[in-house]
Design a protein around this motif. Structure first.
Motif, mmCIF file in Angstrom:
data_model
loop_
_atom_site.group_PDB
_atom_site.id
_atom_site.type_symbol
_atom_site.label_atom_id
_atom_site.label_comp_id
_atom_site.label_asym_id
_atom_site.label_seq_id
_atom_site.Cartn_x
_atom_site.Cartn_y
_atom_site.Cartn_z
ATOM 1 N N THR A 53 -43.750 -36.779 10.930
ATOM 2 C CA THR A 53 -42.767 -37.863 11.047
ATOM 3 C C THR A 53 -41.649 -37.483 12.006
ATOM 4 O O THR A 53 -40.973 -36.469 11.818
ATOM 5 C CB THR A 53 -42.162 -38.203 9.669
ATOM 6 O OG1 THR A 53 -43.229 -38.565 8.780
ATOM 7 C CG2 THR A 53 -41.185 -39.358 9.779
ATOM 8 N N LEU A 54 -41.488 -38.292 13.030
ATOM 9 C CA LEU A 54 -40.403 -38.129 13.992
ATOM 10 C C LEU A 54 -39.472 -39.316 13.837
ATOM 11 O O LEU A 54 -39.908 -40.467 13.907
ATOM 12 C CB LEU A 54 -40.941 -38.080 15.423
ATOM 13 C CG LEU A 54 -39.887 -38.085 16.537
ATOM 14 C CD1 LEU A 54 -39.063 -36.794 16.521
ATOM 15 C CD2 LEU A 54 -40.539 -38.288 17.894
ATOM 16 N N GLU A 55 -38.194 -39.035 13.610
ATOM 17 C CA GLU A 55 -37.202 -40.090 13.531
ATOM 18 C C GLU A 55 -36.178 -39.898 14.633
ATOM 19 O O GLU A 55 -35.727 -38.784 14.882
ATOM 20 C CB GLU A 55 -36.510 -40.099 12.162
ATOM 21 C CG GLU A 55 -37.439 -40.537 11.062
ATOM 22 C CD GLU A 55 -36.718 -40.884 9.782
ATOM 23 O OE1 GLU A 55 -35.477 -40.798 9.738
ATOM 24 O OE2 GLU A 55 -37.405 -41.253 8.814
ATOM 25 N N LEU A 56 -35.838 -40.997 15.302
ATOM 26 C CA LEU A 56 -34.832 -41.007 16.360
ATOM 27 C C LEU A 56 -33.807 -42.082 16.022
ATOM 28 O O LEU A 56 -34.184 -43.195 15.624
ATOM 29 C CB LEU A 56 -35.466 -41.322 17.713
ATOM 30 C CG LEU A 56 -36.580 -40.393 18.189
ATOM 31 C CD1 LEU A 56 -37.170 -40.921 19.492
ATOM 32 C CD2 LEU A 56 -36.059 -38.983 18.370
ATOM 33 N N GLU A 57 -32.550 -41.751 16.200
ATOM 34 C CA GLU A 57 -31.472 -42.703 15.967
ATOM 35 C C GLU A 57 -30.520 -42.635 17.149
ATOM 36 O O GLU A 57 -29.835 -41.635 17.349
ATOM 37 C CB GLU A 57 -30.761 -42.349 14.669
ATOM 38 C CG GLU A 57 -29.715 -43.344 14.260
ATOM 39 C CD GLU A 57 -29.148 -43.015 12.891
ATOM 40 O OE1 GLU A 57 -28.066 -42.399 12.854
ATOM 41 O OE2 GLU A 57 -29.795 -43.352 11.879
ATOM 42 N N LEU A 58 -30.500 -43.688 17.960
ATOM 43 C CA LEU A 58 -29.678 -43.765 19.161
ATOM 44 C C LEU A 58 -28.496 -44.686 18.921
ATOM 45 O O LEU A 58 -28.669 -45.812 18.458
ATOM 46 C CB LEU A 58 -30.513 -44.299 20.335
ATOM 47 C CG LEU A 58 -29.774 -44.541 21.657
ATOM 48 C CD1 LEU A 58 -29.323 -43.222 22.272
ATOM 49 C CD2 LEU A 58 -30.655 -45.317 22.624
ATOM 50 N N ASP A 59 -27.300 -44.202 19.222
ATOM 51 C CA ASP A 59 -26.079 -45.004 19.175
ATOM 52 C C ASP A 59 -25.447 -44.947 20.554
ATOM 53 O O ASP A 59 -25.222 -43.865 21.092
ATOM 54 C CB ASP A 59 -25.090 -44.457 18.132
ATOM 55 C CG ASP A 59 -25.617 -44.596 16.719
ATOM 56 O OD1 ASP A 59 -26.195 -45.654 16.408
ATOM 57 O OD2 ASP A 59 -25.458 -43.655 15.928
ATOM 58 N N SER A 60 -25.152 -46.117 21.105
ATOM 59 C CA SER A 60 -24.599 -46.172 22.450
ATOM 60 C C SER A 60 -23.633 -47.335 22.589
ATOM 61 O O SER A 60 -23.869 -48.417 22.038
ATOM 62 C CB SER A 60 -25.741 -46.359 23.455
ATOM 63 O OG SER A 60 -25.227 -46.509 24.761
ATOM 64 N N PRO A 61 -22.560 -47.134 23.351
ATOM 65 C CA PRO A 61 -21.750 -48.297 23.711
ATOM 66 C C PRO A 61 -22.631 -49.305 24.457
ATOM 67 O O PRO A 61 -23.484 -48.919 25.269
ATOM 68 C CB PRO A 61 -20.675 -47.718 24.639
ATOM 69 C CG PRO A 61 -20.584 -46.277 24.253
ATOM 70 C CD PRO A 61 -21.999 -45.893 23.876
ATOM 71 N N ALA A 62 -22.451 -50.577 24.173
ATOM 72 C CA ALA A 62 -23.245 -51.602 24.848
ATOM 73 C C ALA A 62 -23.075 -51.530 26.361
ATOM 74 O O ALA A 62 -24.002 -51.836 27.112
ATOM 75 C CB ALA A 62 -22.856 -52.991 24.333
ATOM 76 N N MET A 63 -21.907 -51.085 26.813
ATOM 77 C CA MET A 63 -21.653 -50.967 28.248
ATOM 78 C C MET A 63 -22.719 -50.109 28.934
ATOM 79 O O MET A 63 -23.155 -50.405 30.044
ATOM 80 C CB MET A 63 -20.256 -50.378 28.487
ATOM 81 C CG MET A 63 -19.884 -50.277 29.951
ATOM 82 S SD MET A 63 -19.691 -51.869 30.768
ATOM 83 C CE MET A 63 -18.137 -52.399 30.103
ATOM 84 N N ASN A 64 -23.184 -49.048 28.268
ATOM 85 C CA ASN A 64 -24.180 -48.142 28.850
ATOM 86 C C ASN A 64 -25.527 -48.824 29.060
ATOM 87 O O ASN A 64 -26.265 -48.461 29.984
ATOM 88 C CB ASN A 64 -24.427 -46.937 27.938
ATOM 89 C CG ASN A 64 -23.213 -46.094 27.701
ATOM 90 O OD1 ASN A 64 -22.153 -46.326 28.265
ATOM 91 N ND2 ASN A 64 -23.354 -45.112 26.844
ATOM 92 N N LEU A 65 -25.861 -49.763 28.191
ATOM 93 C CA LEU A 65 -27.198 -50.348 28.208
ATOM 94 C C LEU A 65 -27.231 -51.747 28.818
ATOM 95 O O LEU A 65 -28.152 -52.085 29.554
ATOM 96 C CB LEU A 65 -27.748 -50.405 26.775
ATOM 97 C CG LEU A 65 -27.708 -49.088 25.984
ATOM 98 C CD1 LEU A 65 -28.281 -49.287 24.598
ATOM 99 C CD2 LEU A 65 -28.415 -47.967 26.711
ATOM 100 N N VAL A 66 -26.211 -52.555 28.510
ATOM 101 C CA VAL A 66 -26.195 -53.952 28.945
ATOM 102 C C VAL A 66 -25.299 -54.150 30.165
ATOM 103 O O VAL A 66 -25.549 -55.014 30.987
ATOM 104 C CB VAL A 66 -25.731 -54.873 27.789
ATOM 105 C CG1 VAL A 66 -25.757 -56.336 28.204
ATOM 106 C CG2 VAL A 66 -26.592 -54.674 26.561
ATOM 107 N N GLY A 67 -24.217 -53.362 30.241
ATOM 108 C CA GLY A 67 -23.278 -53.512 31.350
ATOM 109 C C GLY A 67 -22.009 -54.247 30.964
ATOM 110 O O GLY A 67 -21.120 -54.423 31.784
ATOM 111 N N PHE A 68 -21.935 -54.689 29.713
ATOM 112 C CA PHE A 68 -20.721 -55.343 29.206
ATOM 113 C C PHE A 68 -20.714 -55.203 27.692
ATOM 114 O O PHE A 68 -21.712 -54.790 27.088
ATOM 115 C CB PHE A 68 -20.659 -56.818 29.618
ATOM 116 C CG PHE A 68 -21.825 -57.647 29.153
ATOM 117 C CD1 PHE A 68 -21.841 -58.221 27.883
ATOM 118 C CD2 PHE A 68 -22.923 -57.867 29.987
ATOM 119 C CE1 PHE A 68 -22.919 -58.982 27.452
ATOM 120 C CE2 PHE A 68 -24.001 -58.635 29.572
ATOM 121 C CZ PHE A 68 -23.995 -59.193 28.295
#
Length: 195
Positions: A53-68
């Motif tokens: 079992t591999l678990e990944l949990e990514l938290d990012s400001p929306a700015m990094n992914l969407v641009g706003f």
């Protein structure tokens, strides 16, 4: 397994405290009052490999992914949000897991931009009513994979994630794997961490 991921931040707390001391002068920390400061260009990833079992949990400001980070009201903004969500729904294209023969078993995507309720721990509005200045939308992605050949998973490689989301300049990784726990700062120039 979820207990293991939840324990990960506590297990690596000394690393987080040391990192926070280095970054203490960052502008947003006084606004948030926590170690998990919202910093554009920086995401956080918790990873746990336990058996198959591999678990990944990514938290990012929306700015990094969407641009706003503002609510998507225009058609163009709604299209950007939909495109980012579609990319996040295919985590195997963001993280190289091919050699371990991993299949996605569960995923959760959360963000106010996806129509989820925003966190109500946001900032107080200024007296002048400028609430746009204080919007800090986050995107949270959680994935659980079943890996048939987990021993083939020797590295956590985020090169594709950095290419797909070029505004992400650094990912702070906390990982528990077969060789114990570790933390690292991954960048487009150094996108991999050995398990």
């Amino acid at each position: 397994m979820r207990r293991l991921l939840l324990a990960l931040p506590f297990a690596l707390l000394p690393l987080a405290v040391a990192h926070a001391a280095v970054e203490h002068d960052h502008d947003h920390e006084h606004e948030h009052g926590s170690l998990g400061a919202h910093e554009h260009g920086v995401g956080r990833l918790n990873a746990s490999l336990d058996g198959q079992t591999l678990e990944l949990e990514l938290d990012s400001p929306a700015m990094n992914l969407v641009g706003f980070e503002h609510p998507a009201t225009s058609d163009a903004d709604k299209a950007k949000v939909a495109a980012v969500r579609a990319k996040l729904e295919k985590p195997a294209t963001l993280v190289n897991l091919a050699d371990a023969k991993c299949t996605l078993e569960q995923q959760e995507l959360e963000s106010p931009l996806f129509g989820d309720e925003p966190d109500h721990e946001d900032h107080d509005e200024e007296a002048d009513g400028d609430e746009h200045h204080h919007e800090h939308s986050e995107i949270h992605a959680r994935y659980q994979f079943r890996c048939v050949a987990p021993s083939a998973l020797t590295h956590l490689d985020l090169a594709s994630l950095f290419k797909v989301f070029p505004a992400t300049r650094k990912i702070l990784v906390q990982m528990i794997g077969p060789n114990g726990q570790q933390g690292a700062e991954l960048t487009p120039e150094a996108p991999a961490l050995k398990f």
